[in-house]
Design a protein around this motif. Structure first.
Motif, PDB file in Angstrom:
ATOM      1  N   ARG A 159       0.842  -1.190   0.000  1.00 49.17           N
ATOM      2  CA  ARG A 159       0.000   0.000   0.000  1.00 49.17           C
ATOM      3  C   ARG A 159       0.880   1.243   0.000  1.00 49.17           C
ATOM      4  NH1 ARG A 159      -3.674  -0.234   5.056  1.00 49.17           N
ATOM      5  NH2 ARG A 159      -4.811   1.419   3.964  1.00 49.17           N
ATOM      6  N   PRO A 160       0.469   2.322  -0.646  1.00 49.15           N
ATOM      7  CA  PRO A 160       1.285   3.546  -0.661  1.00 49.15           C
ATOM      8  C   PRO A 160       1.465   4.117   0.738  1.00 49.15           C
ATOM      9  CG  PRO A 160      -0.898   3.963  -1.580  1.00 49.15           C
ATOM     10  CD  PRO A 160      -0.777   2.481  -1.425  1.00 49.15           C
ATOM     11  N   VAL A 161       2.677   4.548   1.018  1.00 51.12           N
ATOM     12  CA  VAL A 161       3.027   5.163   2.293  1.00 51.12           C
ATOM     13  C   VAL A 161       3.380   6.622   2.036  1.00 51.12           C
ATOM     14  CG1 VAL A 161       4.668   5.205   4.203  1.00 51.12           C
ATOM     15  CG2 VAL A 161       3.821   3.014   3.340  1.00 51.12           C
ATOM     16  N   ILE A 162       2.700   7.523   2.726  1.00 52.74           N
ATOM     17  CA  ILE A 162       2.947   8.962   2.600  1.00 52.74           C
ATOM     18  C   ILE A 162       3.640   9.427   3.877  1.00 52.74           C
ATOM     19  CG2 ILE A 162       1.865  11.230   2.369  1.00 52.74           C
ATOM     20  CD1 ILE A 162      -0.459   9.597   0.957  1.00 52.74           C
ATOM     21  N   ALA A 163       4.838   9.967   3.744  1.00 53.48           N
ATOM     22  CA  ALA A 163       5.643  10.319   4.915  1.00 53.48           C
ATOM     23  C   ALA A 163       6.051  11.785   4.877  1.00 53.48           C
ATOM     24  CB  ALA A 163       6.888   9.436   4.981  1.00 53.48           C
ATOM     25  N   PRO A 164       5.498  12.628   5.762  1.00 53.65           N
ATOM     26  CA  PRO A 164       5.989  14.002   5.909  1.00 53.65           C
ATOM     27  C   PRO A 164       7.223  14.014   6.819  1.00 53.65           C
ATOM     28  CG  PRO A 164       3.678  13.751   6.593  1.00 53.65           C
ATOM     29  CD  PRO A 164       4.285  12.400   6.552  1.00 53.65           C
ATOM     30  N   LEU A 165       8.266  14.684   6.397  1.00 50.45           N
ATOM     31  CA  LEU A 165       9.499  14.799   7.183  1.00 50.45           C
ATOM     32  C   LEU A 165       9.761  16.275   7.487  1.00 50.45           C
ATOM     33  CD1 LEU A 165      10.784  12.062   7.787  1.00 50.45           C
ATOM     34  CD2 LEU A 165       9.843  12.016   5.493  1.00 50.45           C
ATOM     35  N   ALA A 236      -4.647   5.145   1.980  1.00 49.01           N
ATOM     36  CA  ALA A 236      -3.201   4.999   2.051  1.00 49.01           C
ATOM     37  C   ALA A 236      -2.752   5.155   3.486  1.00 49.01           C
ATOM     38  CB  ALA A 236      -2.531   6.064   1.172  1.00 49.01           C
ATOM     39  N   ASP A 237      -1.519   4.705   3.778  1.00 47.42           N
ATOM     40  CA  ASP A 237      -0.957   4.847   5.127  1.00 47.42           C
ATOM     41  C   ASP A 237      -0.301   6.208   5.252  1.00 47.42           C
ATOM     42  OD1 ASP A 237      -1.576   2.279   6.177  1.00 47.42           O
ATOM     43  OD2 ASP A 237      -0.046   1.429   4.851  1.00 47.42           O
TER      44      ASP A 237
END
Length: 237
Positions: A159-165, A236-237
Motif C-alpha cells: 500500500r502507498p506510504v505517505i511520509a511528511p518529514l 493509504a498509510d
C-alpha cells in the motif's frame, strides 16, 4: 508520522476531513525529546530565542520567568511560546530569516538561545559575530528511535506510504531505516530536509513552499490526492 506523538496528532488533525477519512494515520516517532540536566540561567539576559516548539515546551517546565521577550522561528513555535506566557514574536520561518530579522531589529542584548543538543544554523555564533550578543544553552536532547513494528509492517507491504518529514536529522534517520518495497510518497519541509531523502526510491518527493506547518499541510494534502490518483488507492498509510 515521524514527529513526537503529540505534534504528529496535531498535524493530522489539521488535515481536511475529506482526506483524513481516507487515510490510516500511523505514528512512528523517530526522535525522543529528553530534557537535559541543569538549571536555565537567564541572569542578565534581555530576551530569548526559540527555534523549535520543543525548546519552548522544555523551557516552560524549567523556568517560571516570563518577563523576557521571545523571538521565535515559525508560527507553531511562536504560538507555543505565547500560550506558555511569553511575549513572543515570530522573527522568521527559518533560522536564516530569524538571523536577518534580529540583525534588522537589533533588540536589547544579550539574548539566550534555548535549543536542542542537535541544531543547525549556528544562530548564536552568527548573531554574535554580527554584533548582536547571543548566548546559547542546550536544554534537551533529541535521541533517535527505530521504526515501530507497525511502520515496519507498512514498509514491507504494497500500500502507498505517505511520509511528511520535518527536519534534516529525522529525514536522515528515515532514509537510513527505510528498506521496504511499499510505494513511497515523501513531503519535506525544506530543501535541507529533502537532501537525505534523495537516496531513496520513491514515487514523488515534494518540498513545502515554506518551512512551516501550514505549508506542510498544503503539500501533504496535494501529495495525498496525487497518490490516490496514481495508485488508484481507496486509502493509504
Amino acid at each position: 508520522m515521524t514527529r513526537p506523538r503529540a505534534a504528529s496528532e496535531r498535524f493530522v488533525a489539521q488535515l481536511s476531513p475529506e482526506l483524513r477519512d481516507r487515510l490510516t494515520p500511523m505514528y512512528s516517532p523517530l526522535l525522543d525529546i529528553r530534557p537535559t540536566d541543569g538549571a536555565i540561567d537567564l541572569d542578565g539576559m534581555r530576551g530569548l530565542i526559540f527555534t523549535s516548539a520543543n525548546g519552548v515546551t522544555v523551557a516552560a517546565h524549567r523556568t517560571g520567568d516570563r518577563s523576557l521577550p521571545a523571538y521565535c522561528v515559525g508560527q507553531a513555535t511562536t504560538a507555543t511560546a505565547q500560550q506558555a506566557g511569553w511575549a513572543a514574536e515570530m522573527a522568521g520561518e527559518s533560522a536564516e530569516e530569524l538571523i536577518a530579522t534580529l540583525l534588522h531589529w537589533r533588540p536589547d542584548s544579550p539574548l539566550m538561545h534555548l535549543r536542542g543538543e542537535h541544531t543547525r544554523g549556528d544562530v548564536a555564533e552568527r548573531l554574535t559575530q554580527s554584533g548582536l550578543r547571543v548566548q546559547e544553552q542546550a536544554i534537551y536532547d533529541q535521541q533517535l528511535l527505530p521504526f515501530t513494528a507497525e511502520a515496519q509492517a507498512a514498509l514491507a507491504g504494497n500500500r502507498p506510504v505517505i511520509a511528511p518529514l520535518f527536519s534534516p536529522r529525522t529525514a536522515r534517520q528515515f532514509a537510513d531505516l527505510w528498506t521496504g518495497p511499499a510505494p513511497l510518497w515523501l513531503v519535506a519541509m525544506s530543501e535541507a530536509v529533502a537532501k537525505p531523502l534523495e537516496t531513496l526510491t520513491f514515487q514523488r518527493l515534494k518540498v513545502a513552499k515554506r518551512p512551516e506547518a501550514d505549508a506542510m499541510r498544503v503539500a501533504v494534502e496535494k501529495l495525498v490526492r496525487q497518490a490516490m490518483r496514481v495508485e488508484g488507492a481507496q486509502d493509504a498509510d
